[in-house]
Design a protein around this motif. Structure first.
Motif, PDB file in Angstrom:
ATOM      1  N   GLU A 196      -0.027  -0.262  40.693  1.00  0.00           N
ATOM      2  CA  GLU A 196       0.973   0.023  39.422  1.00  0.00           C
ATOM      3  C   GLU A 196       2.310  -0.296  39.872  1.00  0.00           C
ATOM      4  OE1 GLU A 196       0.026   3.945  38.045  1.00  0.00           O
ATOM      5  OE2 GLU A 196       0.731   2.900  36.145  1.00  0.00           O
ATOM      6  N   PRO A 202      -2.370  -0.104  36.447  1.00  0.00           N
ATOM      7  CA  PRO A 202      -2.523   1.273  36.779  1.00  0.00           C
ATOM      8  C   PRO A 202      -4.276   1.403  37.368  1.00  0.00           C
ATOM      9  CG  PRO A 202      -3.320   1.123  34.654  1.00  0.00           C
ATOM     10  CD  PRO A 202      -2.366  -0.198  34.949  1.00  0.00           C
TER      11      PRO A 202
ATOM     12  N   VAL B  55       3.225  16.855  33.340  1.00  0.00           N
ATOM     13  CA  VAL B  55       2.596  15.821  33.741  1.00  0.00           C
ATOM     14  C   VAL B  55       2.844  14.571  33.127  1.00  0.00           C
ATOM     15  CG1 VAL B  55       0.201  14.892  34.183  1.00  0.00           C
ATOM     16  CG2 VAL B  55       0.412  17.434  34.372  1.00  0.00           C
ATOM     17  N   GLU B  59      -0.408  10.189  33.978  1.00  0.00           N
ATOM     18  CA  GLU B  59      -1.645  10.845  34.696  1.00  0.00           C
ATOM     19  C   GLU B  59      -2.441  11.827  33.839  1.00  0.00           C
ATOM     20  OE1 GLU B  59       0.462  12.672  38.062  1.00  0.00           O
ATOM     21  OE2 GLU B  59       1.460  10.708  38.415  1.00  0.00           O
ATOM     22  N   ARG B  60      -2.195  11.856  32.369  1.00  0.00           N
ATOM     23  CA  ARG B  60      -2.850  12.796  31.694  1.00  0.00           C
ATOM     24  C   ARG B  60      -4.218  12.285  31.273  1.00  0.00           C
ATOM     25  NH1 ARG B  60       2.266  13.497  27.437  1.00  0.00           N
ATOM     26  NH2 ARG B  60       3.749  14.213  29.324  1.00  0.00           N
ATOM     27  N   ARG B 249      -8.198   7.739  39.360  1.00  0.00           N
ATOM     28  CA  ARG B 249      -7.032   9.070  39.616  1.00  0.00           C
ATOM     29  C   ARG B 249      -7.947  10.429  39.240  1.00  0.00           C
ATOM     30  NH1 ARG B 249      -1.800   6.824  37.177  1.00  0.00           N
ATOM     31  NH2 ARG B 249      -2.591   5.392  35.661  1.00  0.00           N
ATOM     32  N   ARG B 250      -7.500  11.467  39.517  1.00  0.00           N
ATOM     33  CA  ARG B 250      -8.118  12.818  39.269  1.00  0.00           C
ATOM     34  C   ARG B 250      -7.794  13.183  37.813  1.00  0.00           C
ATOM     35  NH1 ARG B 250      -9.603  17.501  43.314  1.00  0.00           N
ATOM     36  NH2 ARG B 250      -8.943  15.956  44.833  1.00  0.00           N
ATOM     37  N   ILE B 252      -6.841  15.872  34.689  1.00  0.00           N
ATOM     38  CA  ILE B 252      -6.242  17.135  34.750  1.00  0.00           C
ATOM     39  C   ILE B 252      -7.040  18.065  33.773  1.00  0.00           C
ATOM     40  CG2 ILE B 252      -3.893  16.140  35.469  1.00  0.00           C
ATOM     41  CD1 ILE B 252      -2.967  16.797  32.725  1.00  0.00           C
TER      42      ILE B 252
END
Lengths: 330, 330
Positions: A196, A202, B55, B59-60, B249-250, B252
């Motif tokens: 990224e 990403p 956030v 990352e959302r 990615r984790r 939320i």
């Protein structure tokens, strides 16, 4: 009155700047010529609303190989340099490695013996250095290594050794509504911590080879443990499989540099409508490297043949690229 | 003068409409109460710039189970209804099925015998109906089936039987910069042909179970052949693995309805910062179905326990939802 005049002049200046910016060359590190024209022509055709080749933004998927297409792969794949460094770092915890191949050779920097061990030896090195920890831990190890490791020839961090013309191409495509993906034979988790920042790609748009992971509760905390078992090899005929698994639609543009990318380019360009395939040909032994048919790393043989036969664009690094790396920008 | 007055009135009317629209309830099919407040509160907290729980948009990530969370899963998983219909459609080409289980039972509509065959019998039905064709062919079969198949209770296409409150939730999250994903135990290729149209979720944001595929040149044309071999089961402890593999990615926020979603909710809510977990509890035997601990399909037992223990939100279908399906909108 004077105030209005000033405002009018300011406004005019802004308009001029805006139109200049719009007219600015989006690919300044590409020399004028056939290759650059082919890229721009394709992008203009698929984005021209009402045109015969128009493609809606959601379907503007462009896929890029990584090693040798977006960053250097010589003298060895960056991930192999990482694995060798990790063997050294982990050696104190593995005294048995001193007398055991391929670790003994890896510790001695004897790449010939490592290579003589074939795929099995490589796999042993990879598993010993890539598995046995959580996904979060591995991401940290990769990030730390990239922050300190230097390329042997250029004496710079590996992430400095990405190709400036390709960075411009990624930006240009995204500015035209494309979604850019990496489809690499390299490890998916080896790339995600930095793509990224370096490429503007990403983690969810990175596809690569992988080992299996297992969900566990470790002291009550959920983690994903990395297991010493191959999950997927995203190379050659695996690339269309990886593309389909992750994206679920066929790309309209594909960029590679070796025979490992042949099937990805076939799959991409066989779709209906306008399609674009490009091969980065490493022809510049002075500024980077010159290699194709005879190279062990990034061998380009069948895909070069296919490029000529199918009318894919061939980017000649020496002729088409003004500079190679971002640090050469003036 | 009159013209200007008219313009001013029009402008004022437009402004009023715009502000009304902005203030409009984004979740009109959710009754006022604790559940709706919890959702809105979470979204406001993670989107409040400068706030402690802010956030960044990238990352959302919000993940949704499909069966029983976004659409009906009773009286049987939709994909099982599809497989049974396909067995019937393919039977003329397989005369041996008349005397061979589980096909004989499937053709007779004898679900008890099919179920008695356990996982092995189900797998046989799935492989016979889902493999042995290209990915393009399979997508077409799914699309054709959905266009004609009807749900036995509601006598409507299955894609009509999606939950209106969840559609509003998907739209609300996306309007707040979230990227919405499906993480389903169902087949990834069974969902991708229709999720964009029905949920606004594009193929690249659909994660599910899969069989292996192989790249082939068929009469010179590249295809991906679907093989009768399990590739990945995206259920239970597989869900965090699937999430990590595809998204990197984790999330939320996570939304599920059964024990198959437990690990997905654990993984999601164990991350640092503001997290949101929600369980759709099927409590409405009149408008839909009421089931949890005793149900074979969509059993909700451990995850309900965990929801109470961890403070995840429980959406009570009867109490929290004004209507269930879009066709009930007035």
């Amino acid at each position: 009155m004077r105030r209005y005049l000033l405002m009018a002049i300011t406004l005019a200046a802004v308009l001029v700047l805006v139109s200049l910016a719009a007219a600015a060359d989006p690919l300044p590190s590409w020399n004028e010529g056939q290759t650059k024209r082919a890229i721009v022509d394709f992008v203009q055709r698929v984005t021209a609303e009402g045109g015969a080749d128009f493609v809606p933004p959601a379907e503007r998927i462009a896929v890029f190989d990584n090693d040798g297409t977006l960053w250097v792969e010589k003298p060895m794949y960056v991930q192999l340099a990482f694995a060798l460094d990790r063997v050294k770092a982990l050696a104190p915890q593995h005294p048995e490695w001193k007398d055991k191949q391929p670790f003994k050779a890896a510790l001695a920097g004897d790449l010939k013996t490592v290579a003589a061990g074939g795929e099995h030896a490589l796999l042993e090195l990879i598993m010993a250095t890539h598995a046995g920890m959580t996904t979060d831990e591995f991401a940290r190890v990769v990030t730390d290594w990239l922050a300190s490791a230097k390329h042997p020839r250029f004496n710079r961090p590996y992430t400095d050794l990405v190709y400036q013309p390709m960075l411009e191409l990624l930006t240009y495509l995204r500015a035209n509504g494309f979604k850019t993906y990496i489809i690499s034979g390299g490890g998916i988790e080896f790339m995600r911590p930095w793509t990224e920042k370096v490429y503007g790609i990403p983690p969810e748009q990175v596809v690569g080879s992988s080992i299996k992971t297992r969900f566990e509760l470790k002291e009550g905390k959920p983690v994903l443990m990395r297991l010493p078992e191959i999950n997927f090899i995203d190379d050659k005929a695996g690339k269309p499989v990886g593309i389909h698994m992750h994206i679920g639609r066929r790309p309209i543009a594909a960029f590679g540099n070796s025979d490992g990318d042949l099937q990805m380019l076939q799959w991409t360009t066989a779709g209906s409508g306008a399609r674009f395939g490009l091969i980065v040909h490493h022809t510049d032994s002075e500024r980077e490297w010159a290699y194709d048919r005879q190279s062990h790393v990034g061998r380009l043989d069948k895909a070069l043949e296919a490029a000529r036969k199918n009318g894919w664009t061939i980017a000649d690094m020496m002729k088409d690229w003004k500079i190679i790396f971002p640090f050469q920008l003036k």
